[in-house]
Design a protein around this motif. Structure first.
Motif, mmCIF file in Angstrom:
data_model
loop_
_atom_site.group_PDB
_atom_site.id
_atom_site.type_symbol
_atom_site.label_atom_id
_atom_site.label_comp_id
_atom_site.label_asym_id
_atom_site.label_seq_id
_atom_site.Cartn_x
_atom_site.Cartn_y
_atom_site.Cartn_z
ATOM 1 N N ARG A 116 1.534 6.626 -6.827
ATOM 2 C CA ARG A 116 0.439 7.505 -7.223
ATOM 3 C C ARG A 116 0.751 8.959 -6.964
ATOM 4 N NH1 ARG A 116 -4.793 4.016 -5.150
ATOM 5 N NH2 ARG A 116 -4.654 2.443 -6.776
ATOM 6 N N ALA A 117 1.719 9.227 -6.124
ATOM 7 C CA ALA A 117 2.067 10.605 -5.798
ATOM 8 C C ALA A 117 2.993 11.226 -6.843
ATOM 9 C CB ALA A 117 2.722 10.669 -4.423
ATOM 10 N N GLU A 177 0.834 -1.204 0.000
ATOM 11 C CA GLU A 177 0.000 0.000 0.000
ATOM 12 C C GLU A 177 0.865 1.249 0.000
ATOM 13 O OE1 GLU A 177 -3.254 2.300 -0.348
ATOM 14 O OE2 GLU A 177 -3.227 0.115 -0.440
ATOM 15 N N GLU A 178 1.922 1.227 0.778
ATOM 16 C CA GLU A 178 2.825 2.377 0.814
ATOM 17 C C GLU A 178 3.473 2.596 -0.543
ATOM 18 O OE1 GLU A 178 5.514 1.550 3.991
ATOM 19 O OE2 GLU A 178 4.000 1.894 5.538
ATOM 20 N N ARG A 209 2.242 1.703 -3.432
ATOM 21 C CA ARG A 209 1.183 2.181 -4.321
ATOM 22 C C ARG A 209 0.941 3.669 -4.098
ATOM 23 N NH1 ARG A 209 -3.087 -1.208 -3.003
ATOM 24 N NH2 ARG A 209 -2.177 -2.777 -4.346
ATOM 25 N N ARG A 210 0.904 4.075 -2.832
ATOM 26 C CA ARG A 210 0.686 5.486 -2.505
ATOM 27 C C ARG A 210 1.812 6.358 -3.048
ATOM 28 N NH1 ARG A 210 -0.345 4.976 3.161
ATOM 29 N NH2 ARG A 210 -2.379 4.086 2.918
ATOM 30 N N LYS A 211 3.049 5.897 -2.884
ATOM 31 C CA LYS A 211 4.198 6.659 -3.377
ATOM 32 C C LYS A 211 4.168 6.760 -4.899
ATOM 33 C CE LYS A 211 7.317 5.712 0.449
ATOM 34 N NZ LYS A 211 8.537 5.018 0.879
#
Length: 115
Positions: A53-54, A46-47, A49-51
């Protein structure tokens, strides 16, 4: 709040948040927070994926895909609109009006075929 000399902060209920969470997890039939390998892997996924997407590159690609999707959606509504009879023929209709008119028109055509 002042603590007397005989009470330490760890003696107070809010000083035991880790053990409280562990005991609640045990009572609920789950493992303590953060100790399951799958949970740690899921968090790291998840981390990541978040990075990802940023990043500006990802956001730009996502915006482009969304624009293409919206254009295709609008083209489909325009094509449907051309098939619907209205007076005047070039009357501007909202998307919901197009859908409702299409439903009525299909019902009408179905009724005509049944006669």
């Amino acid at each position: 709040m002042m603590l007397s000399g005989d009470h330490q902060e760890s003696d107070l209920p809010w000083g035991h948040t880790d053990t409280l969470l562990e005991s609640l997890g045990a009572q609920c039939g789950s493992m303590p927070v953060g100790t399951q390998d799958g949970e740690t892997k899921a968090r790291s996924k998840e981390e990541k994926r978040r990075k990802r997407r940023a990043t500006a590159k990802y956001r730009s690609a996502h915006a482009t895909r969304e624009r293409v999707r919206v254009v295709a959606f609008n083209v489909a509504f325009a094509e449907l609109r051309k098939l619907l009879p209205t007076l005047p023929p070039d009357k501007k209709l909202s998307k919901i009006e197009i859908l409702r008119l299409a439903i009525c028109y299909i019902s009408y055509l179905d009724h005509v075929l049944d006669i």
